[in-house]
Design a protein around this motif. Structure first.
Motif, PDB file in Angstrom:
ATOM      1  N   TRP A 111       9.377  10.975   3.611  1.00 25.63           N
ATOM      2  CA  TRP A 111      10.555  10.164   3.908  1.00 25.63           C
ATOM      3  C   TRP A 111      11.805  11.023   4.066  1.00 25.63           C
ATOM      4  O   TRP A 111      12.745  10.953   3.279  1.00 25.63           O
ATOM      5  CB  TRP A 111      10.738   9.104   2.831  1.00 25.63           C
ATOM      6  N   THR A 112      11.816  11.846   5.112  1.00 23.46           N
ATOM      7  CA  THR A 112      13.043  12.514   5.515  1.00 23.46           C
ATOM      8  C   THR A 112      13.845  11.544   6.377  1.00 23.46           C
ATOM      9  O   THR A 112      13.430  10.398   6.600  1.00 23.46           O
ATOM     10  CB  THR A 112      12.726  13.781   6.326  1.00 23.46           C
ATOM     11  N   ASN A 113      15.018  11.971   6.889  1.00 23.13           N
ATOM     12  CA  ASN A 113      15.792  11.094   7.775  1.00 23.13           C
ATOM     13  C   ASN A 113      14.973  10.675   8.992  1.00 23.13           C
ATOM     14  O   ASN A 113      15.125   9.569   9.509  1.00 23.13           O
ATOM     15  CB  ASN A 113      17.079  11.785   8.221  1.00 23.13           C
ATOM     16  N   LYS A 114      14.112  11.574   9.458  1.00 24.55           N
ATOM     17  CA  LYS A 114      13.159  11.261  10.525  1.00 24.55           C
ATOM     18  C   LYS A 114      11.772  11.527   9.949  1.00 24.55           C
ATOM     19  O   LYS A 114      11.310  12.666   9.939  1.00 24.55           O
ATOM     20  CB  LYS A 114      13.424  12.121  11.762  1.00 24.55           C
ATOM     21  N   PRO A 115      11.101  10.489   9.453  1.00 23.24           N
ATOM     22  CA  PRO A 115       9.845  10.693   8.712  1.00 23.24           C
ATOM     23  C   PRO A 115       8.772  11.418   9.524  1.00 23.24           C
ATOM     24  O   PRO A 115       8.703  11.306  10.745  1.00 23.24           O
ATOM     25  CB  PRO A 115       9.403   9.264   8.391  1.00 23.24           C
ATOM     26  N   PHE A 116       7.960  12.173   8.793  1.00 27.42           N
ATOM     27  CA  PHE A 116       6.799  12.792   9.418  1.00 27.42           C
ATOM     28  C   PHE A 116       5.576  12.547   8.548  1.00 27.42           C
ATOM     29  O   PHE A 116       5.676  12.126   7.387  1.00 27.42           O
ATOM     30  CB  PHE A 116       7.014  14.288   9.658  1.00 27.42           C
ATOM     31  N   ALA A 117       4.416  12.787   9.145  1.00 26.52           N
ATOM     32  CA  ALA A 117       3.150  12.545   8.459  1.00 26.52           C
ATOM     33  C   ALA A 117       2.314  13.807   8.460  1.00 26.52           C
ATOM     34  O   ALA A 117       2.492  14.691   9.308  1.00 26.52           O
ATOM     35  CB  ALA A 117       2.392  11.410   9.134  1.00 26.52           C
ATOM     36  N   VAL A 132       0.838  -1.196   0.000  1.00 28.15           N
ATOM     37  CA  VAL A 132       0.000   0.000   0.000  1.00 28.15           C
ATOM     38  C   VAL A 132       0.877   1.251   0.000  1.00 28.15           C
ATOM     39  O   VAL A 132       0.641   2.207  -0.747  1.00 28.15           O
ATOM     40  CB  VAL A 132      -0.954  -0.001   1.215  1.00 28.15           C
ATOM     41  N   ILE A 133       1.911   1.232   0.847  1.00 25.48           N
ATOM     42  CA  ILE A 133       2.844   2.369   0.903  1.00 25.48           C
ATOM     43  C   ILE A 133       3.538   2.557  -0.444  1.00 25.48           C
ATOM     44  O   ILE A 133       3.689   3.686  -0.934  1.00 25.48           O
ATOM     45  CB  ILE A 133       3.874   2.165   2.025  1.00 25.48           C
ATOM     46  N   ASP A 134       3.971   1.448  -1.053  1.00 18.12           N
ATOM     47  CA  ASP A 134       4.627   1.542  -2.362  1.00 18.12           C
ATOM     48  C   ASP A 134       3.688   2.143  -3.406  1.00 18.12           C
ATOM     49  O   ASP A 134       4.103   2.974  -4.222  1.00 18.12           O
ATOM     50  CB  ASP A 134       5.082   0.154  -2.823  1.00 18.12           C
ATOM     51  N   ASP A 135       2.428   1.724  -3.380  1.00 17.73           N
ATOM     52  CA  ASP A 135       1.456   2.280  -4.323  1.00 17.73           C
ATOM     53  C   ASP A 135       1.286   3.776  -4.093  1.00 17.73           C
ATOM     54  O   ASP A 135       1.214   4.564  -5.049  1.00 17.73           O
ATOM     55  CB  ASP A 135       0.100   1.581  -4.159  1.00 17.73           C
ATOM     56  N   MET A 136       1.211   4.189  -2.833  1.00 14.99           N
ATOM     57  CA  MET A 136       1.083   5.610  -2.522  1.00 14.99           C
ATOM     58  C   MET A 136       2.311   6.387  -2.984  1.00 14.99           C
ATOM     59  O   MET A 136       2.216   7.544  -3.403  1.00 14.99           O
ATOM     60  CB  MET A 136       0.844   5.797  -1.021  1.00 14.99           C
ATOM     61  N   GLY A 149       4.943  20.530  -2.844  1.00 12.64           N
ATOM     62  CA  GLY A 149       5.873  21.454  -2.220  1.00 12.64           C
ATOM     63  C   GLY A 149       6.949  20.775  -1.396  1.00 12.64           C
ATOM     64  O   GLY A 149       7.692  21.451  -0.687  1.00 12.64           O
ATOM     65  N   ILE A 150       7.040  19.455  -1.493  1.00 11.10           N
ATOM     66  CA  ILE A 150       7.986  18.696  -0.670  1.00 11.10           C
ATOM     67  C   ILE A 150       9.036  18.063  -1.579  1.00 11.10           C
ATOM     68  O   ILE A 150       8.684  17.265  -2.463  1.00 11.10           O
ATOM     69  CB  ILE A 150       7.248  17.622   0.149  1.00 11.10           C
ATOM     70  N   PRO A 151      10.321  18.376  -1.387  1.00 11.13           N
ATOM     71  CA  PRO A 151      11.356  17.954  -2.336  1.00 11.13           C
ATOM     72  C   PRO A 151      11.960  16.578  -2.070  1.00 11.13           C
ATOM     73  O   PRO A 151      13.001  16.246  -2.634  1.00 11.13           O
ATOM     74  CB  PRO A 151      12.411  19.055  -2.170  1.00 11.13           C
ATOM     75  N   VAL A 152      11.349  15.776  -1.204  1.00 12.74           N
ATOM     76  CA  VAL A 152      11.837  14.427  -0.934  1.00 12.74           C
ATOM     77  C   VAL A 152      10.696  13.455  -1.214  1.00 12.74           C
ATOM     78  O   VAL A 152       9.543  13.859  -1.376  1.00 12.74           O
ATOM     79  CB  VAL A 152      12.319  14.291   0.536  1.00 12.74           C
ATOM     80  N   PRO A 153      10.992  12.146  -1.282  1.00 13.12           N
ATOM     81  CA  PRO A 153       9.926  11.176  -1.582  1.00 13.12           C
ATOM     82  C   PRO A 153       8.786  11.236  -0.566  1.00 13.12           C
ATOM     83  O   PRO A 153       9.002  11.386   0.634  1.00 13.12           O
ATOM     84  CB  PRO A 153      10.660   9.834  -1.523  1.00 13.12           C
ATOM     85  N   VAL A 154       7.576  11.106  -1.094  1.00 15.72           N
ATOM     86  CA  VAL A 154       6.359  11.131  -0.276  1.00 15.72           C
ATOM     87  C   VAL A 154       5.460   9.978  -0.703  1.00 15.72           C
ATOM     88  O   VAL A 154       5.297   9.724  -1.901  1.00 15.72           O
ATOM     89  CB  VAL A 154       5.595  12.463  -0.442  1.00 15.72           C
ATOM     90  N   SER A 155       4.892   9.288   0.271  1.00 17.49           N
ATOM     91  CA  SER A 155       3.849   8.289   0.004  1.00 17.49           C
ATOM     92  C   SER A 155       2.530   8.941   0.383  1.00 17.49           C
ATOM     93  O   SER A 155       2.294   9.203   1.565  1.00 17.49           O
ATOM     94  CB  SER A 155       4.080   7.023   0.828  1.00 17.49           C
ATOM     95  N   SER A 156       1.669   9.206  -0.591  1.00 22.18           N
ATOM     96  CA  SER A 156       0.467   9.986  -0.293  1.00 22.18           C
ATOM     97  C   SER A 156      -0.731   9.487  -1.069  1.00 22.18           C
ATOM     98  O   SER A 156      -0.602   8.796  -2.086  1.00 22.18           O
ATOM     99  CB  SER A 156       0.698  11.462  -0.620  1.00 22.18           C
TER     100      SER A 156
END
Length: 379
Positions: free
Chosen positions: A310-316, A271-275, A287-294
């Protein structure tokens, strides 16, 4: 009655059903075709032309001999009664909401909303940010409910993942591709109508391309089995979708928490991979310059997105909105959340005065601008 007549009758019925649509998901054209006749391989195989021919013949033989979809008596799984909402003790994860540690983010978001005329309009926008590793959450208007739109497709994928990992569904689970009347079908695959297709391929297409017909086929399967997927979603993911097809930003962040923390379901990774493979980048993700699962939702004036960054310390984040200039505001909001999380911007020591609020920030110094803007891909 002949099979040909029944087939034509079914096709006519489907066309009538798809004209109805359920106000809950968006309609977007399919950008990448997905082969419904085979499960997705994670690693490519090298085959000779002879092997390819043999595999093709084997697949055709298998399809012709398989005439019934996998069935399951869902009444064994839950208490009886489709019309009574069954609360589930959804897993929760340690989190401190609106901690003083996030006061700086509060100041930034308050100013952001004031600058765009959105402050105090609690029916227009809801924002939840969560530092997943630190267990800190900022929320603005988190419990206002909005029609879920296509965000619900992520929750649908999570239900299929759970049932697969629990052994309820076999790994090669196949269902008949007969969409119901729950979603519009401008992306209907007419070549697959009435055929058995892997349920996971439908999930892939629903999440990656926000394909409504694929989503509807999964909803219709649960209905044929006597279990409304609307209630199943609530029982399995802790949402309150069944009553009026709505979600809140708090429930949206809860879906991301489950995907990130709950290791009991390895299929959540798919599911995460699909996002991650979603082709949409016009909201916060833009507006986010790193990989995002959304997973985004877009229906009329409704524009939502839930995401795992997916930063070094991921946030949601979970952002739900109604009637705002989303294509301008949400990418800037995504940039603000990213830049704050990474320490690129910080809040002023005190809240700005009314005179400061009126001052226009030069575009080159706008702290809300994406740090590495890229042209969003729209479906």
């Amino acid at each position: 009655m002949s099979k040909i007549f029944l087939s034509k009758l079914l096709s006519l019925g489907l066309l009538l059903c798809f004209g109805l649509g359920l106000a809950g998901c968006t309609s977007k054209p399919v950008l990448h075709s997905i082969d419904y006749t085979e499960t997705r391989n994670t690693e490519p195989e090298e085959t000779t032309s002879a092997e390819t021919t043999e595999k093709s013949a084997s697949t055709s033989a298998s399809e012709s001999s398989s005439t019934a979809e996998t069935t399951y008596d869902f009444s064994k799984e839950f208490k009886a009664g489709l019309n009574s909402h069954i609360e589930v003790n959804a897993k929760t994860y340690p989190v401190v909401e609106n901690s003083p540690e996030l006061d700086g983010l509060k100041v930034l978001i308050d100013q952001f909303l004031k600058d765009r005329g959105l402050a105090g309009r609690n029916d227009n926008i809801s924002i939840v940010y969560e530092d997943l590793d630190a267990g800190l959450r900022y929320s603005y208007n988190p419990d206002t409910r909005y029609q879920a739109a296509s965000v619900i497709k992520a929750a649908m994928g999570m239900v299929v993942a759970q049932l697969t990992d629990e052994g309820v569904f076999p790994a090669d689970m196949a269902i008949t591709y007969v969409p119901g009347d729950h979603f519009s079908a401008d992306d209907l695959d007419t070549s697959s109508l009435g055929k058995l297709v892997p349920i996971w391929n439908l999930v892939d297409n629903a999440i990656i391309n926000s394909n409504n017909a694929a989503t509807s086929a999964i909803f219709a399967y649960f209905q044929r089995e006597g279990r409304s997927l609307h209630f199943f979603l609530d029982e399995r993911t802790g949402t309150h979708y069944a009553n009026d097809v709505t979600l809140s930003a708090r429930e949206g962040i809860g879906l991301i928490e489950q995907l990130y923390f709950d290791k009991n379901y390895p299929s959540y990774q798919r599911v995460i991979d699909d996002m991650s493979r979603s082709t949409w980048g016009s909201f916060c993700r833009g507006g986010i310059p790193v990989p995002v699962s959304s997973k985004y939702g877009n229906l009329g004036s409704l524009n939502h997105e839930i995401g795992l960054v997916w930063t070094n310390k991921p946030f949601a984040y979970a952002v739900f909105s109604n009637g705002i200039p989303a294509y301008d505001v949400l990418p800037e909001l995504g940039a603000l959340l990213y830049n704050y999380h990474e320490g690129i911007i910080q809040a002023p020591a005190t809240e700005p005065s009314s005179a400061d609020q009126a001052e226009q920030v030069p575009e080159a110094e706008n702290p809300y601008a994406p740090t590495a803007p890229s042209a969003p891909e729209e479906p």
